[in-house]
Scaffold this active site. Structure first.
Site, PDB file in Angstrom:
ATOM      1  N   ALA A 236      33.654  25.210  41.830  1.00 15.74           N
ATOM      2  CA  ALA A 236      31.915  25.842  41.156  1.00 15.74           C
ATOM      3  C   ALA A 236      31.278  26.722  42.049  1.00 15.74           C
ATOM      4  CB  ALA A 236      32.057  24.666  40.008  1.00 15.74           C
TER       5      ALA A 236
ATOM      6  N   LEU B  78      27.960  19.842  40.639  1.00 14.02           N
ATOM      7  CA  LEU B  78      28.860  21.216  40.322  1.00 14.02           C
ATOM      8  C   LEU B  78      30.243  20.297  41.143  1.00 14.02           C
ATOM      9  CD1 LEU B  78      26.859  24.457  41.029  1.00 14.02           C
ATOM     10  CD2 LEU B  78      27.981  23.508  39.038  1.00 14.02           C
ATOM     11  N   ASP B  79      31.339  20.368  40.919  1.00 19.04           N
ATOM     12  CA  ASP B  79      32.617  20.603  40.974  1.00 19.04           C
ATOM     13  C   ASP B  79      32.518  21.560  41.976  1.00 19.04           C
ATOM     14  OD1 ASP B  79      32.863  17.952  39.562  1.00 19.04           O
ATOM     15  OD2 ASP B  79      34.248  20.040  37.980  1.00 19.04           O
ATOM     16  N   PRO B  80      33.828  20.965  43.327  1.00 16.56           N
ATOM     17  CA  PRO B  80      33.566  22.365  44.339  1.00 16.56           C
ATOM     18  C   PRO B  80      34.030  23.448  43.787  1.00 16.56           C
ATOM     19  CG  PRO B  80      34.467  20.158  45.517  1.00 16.56           C
ATOM     20  CD  PRO B  80      34.592  19.656  43.398  1.00 16.56           C
TER      21      PRO B  80
ATOM     22  N   ARG C  98      35.407  21.403  32.204  1.00 15.80           N
ATOM     23  CA  ARG C  98      36.588  20.826  32.901  1.00 15.80           C
ATOM     24  C   ARG C  98      37.957  20.671  31.307  1.00 15.80           C
ATOM     25  NH1 ARG C  98      37.621  17.021  36.553  1.00 15.80           N
ATOM     26  NH2 ARG C  98      35.264  17.017  36.397  1.00 15.80           N
TER      27      ARG C  98
END
Length: 293
Positions: A41, A37-39, A172
């Protein structure tokens, strides 16, 4: 502890940050995550613990469900709000009908170009590492499947969507591509993962909650045991002699009355209810222990 603990990831942490925190909480190095998971998120981040880390290979392309907020009006170089604007900033009013017409193009099997700032590899290097060094990155489109893409709400220049997609899908990129399609630019403002494979928010706990359980000696309350993982794989129960032979790598027969013919994987479970191995079919009704716990 062998199984999965589902973390409700906070914003600002990387997936690796969560793994590091859980290693301290659970006092073990044998922890990995099932899907980055991206930061920016939040939400469902399943962590495999102990011998269950050997099962991670079966989750590499698991489906995900997200709720996302897309900000229309300008694009960014990371395709989300953590990046720098890469187009003029505007405040467009997005009509629901116009957005719905574009969403139809993203449903089903599509080819998606990953963001230039991503973990994809280019000549053995991560794309984000190249992007940080100002090296141009061109990533080839990859096949993904969008099972659901639903418009939940539009407020001004922001839209909230729900997406059910295959593993490897970048929300994204969906945000960025929608902005291009509507001619106004867009980026992902917020993202929350509500499920990953069979794991849901209802099972998830925040790191402070898990720390509290560990302090009370009750961390196992958060553990989903290994035998309950991979629910699509039928369970076959083994008496002690067969269990020992499976642990030594011996093939094992399965009754055709218990497992449908053509089933590729089964879970071999001990009489005590512990997962022994994942068996892979080598002949009809005969399985080889491909992964032994």
């Amino acid at each position: 502890m062998d199984g999965v603990i589902v973390v409700d990831k906070e914003e600002g942490w990387t997936s690796h940050d969560v793994v590091s925190k859980m290693r301290r909480i659970a006092n073990t190095k044998k922890i990995g995550h099932l899907g980055t998971l991206d930061p920016i998120a939040t939400g469902v981040l399943p962590l495999v613990i102990g011998r269950a880390t050997r099962l991670a290979q079966f989750y590499t392309r698991s489906d995900k469900i997200y709720e996302a907020v897309i900000r229309f009006g300008f694009a960014t170089d990371t395709y989300d709000r953590s990046g720098s604007p890469s187009s003029p900033q505007t405040e467009p009013r997005i009509a629901a009908a116009d957005l719905e017409a574009q969403l139809a193009n993203f449903r089903g099997a599509i080819l998606q170009t990953p963001p230039p700032v991503s973990a994809k590899k280019v000549d053995g290097q991560r794309a984000y590492a190249l992007a940080r060094r100002q090296i141009p990155v061109e990533l080839p489109p990859a096949p993904v499947r969008i099972y659901e893409l639903t418009l939940l709400e539009i407020t001004g220049c922001e839209a909230r969507l729900r997406a059910h997609c295959s593993g490897g899908t970048y929300m994204r990129s969906i945000a960025h591509d929608l902005g291009q399609a509507l001619g106004c630019g867009a980026h992902l403002r917020d993202l929350r993962r509500v499920s990953s494979a069979e794991f849901t928010l209802e099972q998830a706990r925040a790191i402070p909650q898990l720390q509290e359980l560990a302090d009370d000696g009750r961390l196992e309350e958060a553990l989903i045991p290994a035998a309950r993982l991979l629910p699509d794989f039928p369970s076959v129960y083994m008496e002690p002699l067969s269990a020992g032979q499976i642990r030594q790598g011996r093939n094992f027969p399965v009754s055709p009355f218990r497992v449908q013919q053509g089933t590729r994987y089964v879970k071999a479970v001990s009489s005590e209810g512990d997962l022994i191995a994942i068996g892979e079919a080598v002949l009809p009704n005969l399985y080889h222990p491909a992964v032994v716990l």
